[in-house]
Scaffold this active site. Structure first.
Site, PDB file in Angstrom:
ATOM      1  N   CYS A   1      -1.912   9.771   2.207  1.00 24.97           N
ATOM      2  CA  CYS A   1      -1.567   9.152   0.966  1.00 24.97           C
ATOM      3  C   CYS A   1      -2.671   9.286   0.077  1.00 24.97           C
ATOM      4  O   CYS A   1      -2.233   9.341  -1.250  1.00 24.97           O
ATOM      5  CB  CYS A   1      -1.282   7.879   1.375  1.00 24.97           C
ATOM      6  SG  CYS A   1      -2.903   6.792   1.647  1.00 24.97           S
TER       7      CYS A   1
ATOM      8  N   GLU B   1       0.787  -1.321   0.051  1.00 21.05           N
ATOM      9  CA  GLU B   1       0.103  -0.138   0.066  1.00 21.05           C
ATOM     10  C   GLU B   1       0.762   1.297  -0.015  1.00 21.05           C
ATOM     11  O   GLU B   1       1.393   1.600   1.223  1.00 21.05           O
ATOM     12  CB  GLU B   1      -0.635  -0.086   1.290  1.00 21.05           C
ATOM     13  CG  GLU B   1      -1.960  -1.203   1.331  1.00 21.05           C
ATOM     14  CD  GLU B   1      -3.196  -1.058   0.187  1.00 21.05           C
ATOM     15  OE1 GLU B   1      -3.272  -0.008  -0.091  1.00 21.05           O
ATOM     16  OE2 GLU B   1      -3.592  -2.230  -0.029  1.00 21.05           O
TER      17      GLU B   1
END
Ligand code: NAD
Length: 496
Positions: free
Chosen positions: A243, A209
């Site tokens: 993010c 991720e």
């Protein structure tokens, strides 16, 4: 030293205790208690690490974990059931299914920006799928990491979970010297590649991720007021350390100034004239990152913000323009509160810039013109795309969360987390009498092949009109049969 710990977890896994639904449910429920009974301690840790407000803690750290727990408890039984498969003619009497089995002992490595969510949300799925887990929170959010360790040790089955507090060197040793059955990593792509290299030694599957530069296109057709408000919230929540936050904005010359003015207005509304005094504005994780961000201001024109207080880890919401071609901010992921705004000639140039770099985790577009939205969606690729909003998509349980290309491998949230932590095992069990199997054994003959071929080679899809007539024929035959049966029954009554 860690070998003994890992062996303990492996022995627990091999005892099969993690496979029962009751164990999984108990552990997931224990996670819920762990959160609910320790909200204040979690809030304190987040305040110290990142100056997170209570609202940020609730909505951006705990909500996703809470909802994943509820969703898991609601759906675990269903998710654990094997998937029944379509069968070939040779297998009509057999069991053909996919079972979801745990991998074994998995490693979850988290990043510091959402220290609880990024470790606990994957953990819910790891448990639901029946794994033991080693959890490694980021050393850069030390208060949160220490609390995660303390809470996991207190609430979860100590035979099946272990939390390690480790910096880059020990983390590197951990993945290089020990074998895990799956590694779930959240962080930057540089370390992501190291993880993948280490995993390759044992062919350990990895979920990465990662991050990257998320482009945000603001079209002239957008609702400027609403767009500016959502950008101000999406970019400066957690001081830009998210993010999925936009890395930079692309817009046409005509709307650049009005957009900047509106964003400034919205930032002031949200964080006041001096965001340093706002309870709602976060801090940069450490001084090294403040320095890194300060260096990104080289070769840009600051049009808003720019105030920095290194000792307080404060970095103001900052907008920059006129970025020099060779400025570092153009290529590096910002991951902080600096928002560059670049001018594009038109939507085609914006799309070409979006497609120029590595594929992003999250791309966004603000527009009211449907054609613009459809064009950006159709002609770009990214882990996810948001239209006329930012961040909010993260809370949707049914949307798989993950990147593509440089922004990651694999995804999670809701049912996808369960799938990610489950090995899909093909199960085929034969109940076919041997008499019906003779056709497959040697010595082979041409006649055998002509019998076998129509049984095993699929014919193409049946055209829709033929399907329609077939269904009609079946319904008609059923009708005729029922009428016939009815006649027999009524006539037999007449004679009795
Ligand atoms: P990082 O890559 O520095 O560290 C992430 C984790 O890896 C930490 O736990 C760290 O201790 C560990 N680590 C560091 N070096 C290691 C090594 N050599 N071997 C094994 N583990 C090692 O990332 P970061 O600075 O904590 O996070 C920022 C990055 O993470 C940004 O790129 C951001 O976009 C990305 N991110 C992605 C997501 C997502 O869900 N996709 C979420 C948050 C952050």
């Amino acid at each position: 030293m860690f070998s003994a710990e890992l062996e303990r977890l492996r022995n627990s896994y091999n005892s099969h205790k993690t496979k029962s639904i009751s164990w999984r449910r108990d552990q997931v429920r224990a996670m819920m208690r762990m959160i609910n009974e320790n909200r204040d301690a979690i809030g304190d840790a987040l305040k110290k690490d990142l100056n997170k407000s209570q609202m940020d803690m609730e909505l951006m750290e705990l909500m996703c974990v809470h909802n994943d727990i509820i969703d898991t408890l609601d759906n675990l039984e269903e998710r654990m059931k094997p998937d029944k498969c379509r069968k070939s003619l040779l297998s009509v009497m057999n069991t053909v299914e996919v079972r979801k089995e745990p991998f074994g002992v998995v490693l979850v490595i988290g990043a510091w920006n959402f220290p609880f969510m990024l470790t606990l949300q994957p953990l819910v799925g790891a448990i639901a799928a029946g794994n033991c887990a080693v959890i490694k929170p980021s050393e850069l959010a030390p208060e949160s990491g220490a609390l995660i360790k303390q809470l996991v040790e207190k609430y979860l089955d100590p035979d099946c979970f272990s939390v390690i507090i480790a910096g880059p060197k020990e983390s590197s040793d951990l993945i290089n010297n020990h074998r895990f059955d799956l590694i779930f990593y959240t962080g930057g792509s540089f370390v992501g590649k190291l993880i993948m290299q280490a995993a390759a030694k044992h062919l350990t599957p990895v979920i990465l991720e990662l991050g990257g530069k998320n482009p945000c296109y603001v079209d002239k057709s957008c609702d400027l007021d609403c767009t500016a408000k959502r950008i101000a919230w999406g970019k400066w929540s957690n001081a830009g350390q998210a993010c999925v936050a936009p890395d930079f904005i692309l817009c046409e010359q005509a709307i650049r100034e009005p957009l900047i003015e509106k964003i400034k207005e919205k930032v002031r509304e949200m964080y006041g004239d001096d965001p340093k005094n706002s309870e709602s504005y976060g801090r940069i994780v450490n001084e090294r990152h403040v320095k890194r961000l300060r260096a990104l201001l080289e070769g840009v024109e600051i049009v808003y913000g720019g105030d920095i207080d290194e000792s307080d880890r404060y970095f103001a919401p900052t907008i920059v323009t006129n970025v020099k071609e060779d400025a570092a901010i153009k290529n590096e992921e910002i991951f902080g509160p600096i928002l560059p705004i670049y001018i594009v000639k038109d939507i085609d140039e914006a799309i070409s810039i979006m497609n120029d770099g590595e594929k992003s985790l999250q791309l966004s577009v603000f527009a009211r013109d449907r054609k613009v939205i459809d064009k950006v969606t159709a002609k770009t690729s990214s882990g996810g795309i948001t239209v006329n909003d930012l961040l909010i998509q993260h809370g949707e349980l049914d949307l798989p969360f993950g990147g593509v290309g440089d922004s990651g491998i694999g995804n999670y949230h809701g049912k996808y987390t369960f799938d990610t932590f489950s090995q899909k095992r093909s199960v085929y069990e034969s109940f076919t009498p041997e008499l019906m199997n003779v056709v497959r054994y040697p010595p082979y003959s041409q006649r055998q092949l002509s019998v076998l071929r129509p049984l095993v080679f699929k014919s193409g899809p049946i055209p829709k009109p033929i399907w329609f007539f077939l269904k009609l024929a079946v319904i008609a035959s059923a009708g005729v049969l029922m009428a016939y049966l009815y006649k027999i029954v009524t006539e037999s009554k007449k004679f009795s």
